[in-house]
Write a protein that holds these residues in place. Structure first.
Motif, PDB file in Angstrom:
ATOM      1  N   UNK A  13      36.294  37.501  33.940  1.00 19.10           N
ATOM      2  CA  UNK A  13      35.330  38.434  34.552  1.00 19.10           C
ATOM      3  C   UNK A  13      35.002  38.041  35.983  1.00 19.10           C
ATOM      4  N   UNK A  14      34.822  36.748  36.216  1.00 15.57           N
ATOM      5  CA  UNK A  14      34.527  36.223  37.556  1.00 15.57           C
ATOM      6  C   UNK A  14      35.312  34.933  37.747  1.00 15.57           C
ATOM      7  N   UNK A  15      36.346  34.964  38.620  1.00  8.93           N
ATOM      8  CA  UNK A  15      37.038  33.714  38.920  1.00  8.93           C
ATOM      9  C   UNK A  15      36.144  32.870  39.823  1.00  8.93           C
ATOM     10  N   UNK A  16      36.604  31.713  40.261  1.00  9.19           N
ATOM     11  CA  UNK A  16      35.706  30.791  40.962  1.00  9.19           C
ATOM     12  C   UNK A  16      35.122  31.381  42.248  1.00  9.19           C
ATOM     13  N   UNK A  17      35.937  32.057  43.059  1.00 13.80           N
ATOM     14  CA  UNK A  17      35.393  32.607  44.295  1.00 13.80           C
ATOM     15  C   UNK A  17      34.517  33.826  44.020  1.00 13.80           C
ATOM     16  N   UNK A  18      34.881  34.626  43.035  1.00  9.53           N
ATOM     17  CA  UNK A  18      34.039  35.771  42.660  1.00  9.53           C
ATOM     18  C   UNK A  18      32.674  35.280  42.166  1.00  9.53           C
ATOM     19  N   UNK A  37      43.644  36.478  47.779  1.00  9.22           N
ATOM     20  CA  UNK A  37      44.548  35.653  46.974  1.00  9.22           C
ATOM     21  C   UNK A  37      44.110  35.648  45.511  1.00  9.22           C
ATOM     22  N   UNK A  38      45.086  35.646  44.625  1.00 10.55           N
ATOM     23  CA  UNK A  38      44.795  35.542  43.203  1.00 10.55           C
ATOM     24  C   UNK A  38      44.498  34.087  42.864  1.00 10.55           C
ATOM     25  N   UNK A  39      43.544  33.861  41.987  1.00 13.74           N
ATOM     26  CA  UNK A  39      43.066  32.516  41.662  1.00 13.74           C
ATOM     27  C   UNK A  39      44.180  31.568  41.216  1.00 13.74           C
ATOM     28  N   UNK A  40      45.188  32.078  40.524  1.00 14.20           N
ATOM     29  CA  UNK A  40      46.233  31.195  39.999  1.00 14.20           C
ATOM     30  C   UNK A  40      47.314  30.839  41.024  1.00 14.20           C
ATOM     31  N   UNK A  41      47.231  31.364  42.230  1.00 15.43           N
ATOM     32  CA  UNK A  41      48.225  31.075  43.272  1.00 15.43           C
ATOM     33  C   UNK A  41      47.640  30.070  44.264  1.00 15.43           C
ATOM     34  N   UNK A  42      47.771  28.797  43.964  1.00 21.14           N
ATOM     35  CA  UNK A  42      47.127  27.717  44.713  1.00 21.14           C
ATOM     36  C   UNK A  42      47.432  27.753  46.211  1.00 21.14           C
ATOM     37  N   UNK A  43      48.692  27.915  46.574  1.00 26.47           N
ATOM     38  CA  UNK A  43      49.062  27.943  47.988  1.00 26.47           C
ATOM     39  C   UNK A  43      48.404  29.100  48.725  1.00 26.47           C
ATOM     40  N   UNK A  76      48.398  20.248  42.916  1.00 25.20           N
ATOM     41  CA  UNK A  76      48.244  20.339  44.372  1.00 25.20           C
ATOM     42  C   UNK A  76      46.990  19.563  44.782  1.00 25.20           C
ATOM     43  N   UNK A  77      46.997  18.233  44.627  1.00 21.30           N
ATOM     44  CA  UNK A  77      45.771  17.448  44.805  1.00 21.30           C
ATOM     45  C   UNK A  77      45.253  17.331  46.240  1.00 21.30           C
ATOM     46  N   UNK A  78      46.019  17.771  47.218  1.00 17.59           N
ATOM     47  CA  UNK A  78      45.589  17.617  48.609  1.00 17.59           C
ATOM     48  C   UNK A  78      45.077  18.909  49.240  1.00 17.59           C
ATOM     49  N   UNK A  79      45.069  19.996  48.469  1.00 19.17           N
ATOM     50  CA  UNK A  79      44.619  21.265  49.039  1.00 19.17           C
ATOM     51  C   UNK A  79      43.457  21.856  48.238  1.00 19.17           C
ATOM     52  N   UNK A  80      42.628  22.619  48.919  1.00 17.76           N
ATOM     53  CA  UNK A  80      41.502  23.296  48.282  1.00 17.76           C
ATOM     54  C   UNK A  80      42.039  24.456  47.444  1.00 17.76           C
ATOM     55  N   UNK A  81      41.681  24.439  46.167  1.00 18.51           N
ATOM     56  CA  UNK A  81      42.116  25.504  45.254  1.00 18.51           C
ATOM     57  C   UNK A  81      40.980  26.027  44.384  1.00 18.51           C
ATOM     58  N   UNK A  82      39.763  25.526  44.625  1.00 22.77           N
ATOM     59  CA  UNK A  82      38.654  25.859  43.734  1.00 22.77           C
ATOM     60  C   UNK A  82      37.357  25.874  44.534  1.00 22.77           C
ATOM     61  N   UNK A  83      36.410  26.697  44.073  1.00 28.35           N
ATOM     62  CA  UNK A  83      35.133  26.820  44.769  1.00 28.35           C
ATOM     63  C   UNK A  83      33.992  26.834  43.768  1.00 28.35           C
ATOM     64  N   UNK A  93      27.486  25.221  40.271  1.00 23.43           N
ATOM     65  CA  UNK A  93      27.870  26.326  39.405  1.00 23.43           C
ATOM     66  C   UNK A  93      29.325  26.636  39.741  1.00 23.43           C
ATOM     67  N   UNK A  94      30.198  26.558  38.741  1.00 26.25           N
ATOM     68  CA  UNK A  94      31.603  26.900  38.962  1.00 26.25           C
ATOM     69  C   UNK A  94      32.211  27.362  37.653  1.00 26.25           C
ATOM     70  N   UNK A  95      33.450  27.818  37.707  1.00 24.87           N
ATOM     71  CA  UNK A  95      34.103  28.343  36.522  1.00 24.87           C
ATOM     72  C   UNK A  95      35.572  27.954  36.504  1.00 24.87           C
ATOM     73  N   UNK A  96      36.094  27.756  35.318  1.00 28.63           N
ATOM     74  CA  UNK A  96      37.528  27.550  35.125  1.00 28.63           C
ATOM     75  C   UNK A  96      37.974  28.419  33.949  1.00 28.63           C
ATOM     76  N   UNK A  97      39.277  28.556  33.797  1.00 28.82           N
ATOM     77  CA  UNK A  97      39.792  29.322  32.670  1.00 28.82           C
ATOM     78  C   UNK A  97      39.367  28.708  31.341  1.00 28.82           C
ATOM     79  N   UNK A  98      39.262  27.388  31.311  1.00 32.16           N
ATOM     80  CA  UNK A  98      38.918  26.688  30.075  1.00 32.16           C
ATOM     81  C   UNK A  98      37.437  26.720  29.733  1.00 32.16           C
ATOM     82  N   UNK A  99      36.573  26.734  30.743  1.00 32.12           N
ATOM     83  CA  UNK A  99      35.138  26.596  30.485  1.00 32.12           C
ATOM     84  C   UNK A  99      34.329  27.869  30.660  1.00 32.12           C
ATOM     85  N   UNK A 100      34.823  28.803  31.476  1.00 30.97           N
ATOM     86  CA  UNK A 100      33.955  29.888  31.916  1.00 30.97           C
ATOM     87  C   UNK A 100      32.934  29.284  32.870  1.00 30.97           C
ATOM     88  N   UNK A 101      31.942  30.048  33.258  1.00 32.14           N
ATOM     89  CA  UNK A 101      30.943  29.582  34.233  1.00 32.14           C
ATOM     90  C   UNK A 101      30.039  28.522  33.610  1.00 32.14           C
TER      91      UNK A 101
END
Length: 122
Positions: A13-18, A37-43, A76-83, A93-101
């Motif tokens: 429903x809401x990915x990390x940036x949403x 960008x879609x959440x699953x596309x790290x680059x 991709x440990x050297x780049x920002x991929x999450x918010x 406050x954050x969310x992942x596919x495994x935890x939800x918000x």
């Protein structure tokens, strides 16, 4: 609605940036445009992050009410991929596919943090 009402919202429903966008709207009354960008596309997430911080965000100190940029993807440990969103100086406050918000203690994410950013309304 208050920030804690977002806890438990599924990632689909809401990915990390949403989630950050929704938190800004609830907590600060600021509307932030959606990410391209879609959440699953790290680059792609990282590329968009770099473009956005140069124009629409400013780096700030850790504080309530700002976005936290996180190097979360172990592939991709050297780049920002999450918010996340700092709900106070010690909780994110954050969310992942495994935890939800969820609300997580900052200390659990501290070693992964790239920086803190405040949206600049144009």
């Amino acid at each position: 609605m208050i920030l804690r009402d977002l806890v438990g919202t599924p990632f689909f429903e809401l990915d990390c940036f949403a989630l950050v966008r929704k938190a800004y709207e609830i907590d600060r009354g600021i509307i932030i445009p959606p990410a391209k960008a879609q959440a699953e596309r790290s680059g792609a997430v990282f590329s968009e992050f770099l473009a956005e911080i140069s124009t629409n965000w400013q780096r700030v100190e850790r504080q309530k009410g700002v976005c936290v940029a996180i190097k979360y993807d172990t592939n991709h440990p050297k780049i920002v991929t999450h918010f996340g969103y700092m709900i106070d100086e010690n909780h994110v406050l954050h969310t992942t596919k495994d935890t939800g918000a969820i609300v997580e203690p900052f200390r659990n994410l501290e070693r992964l943090v790239e920086g803190f950013y405040e949206y600049i309304s144009n």
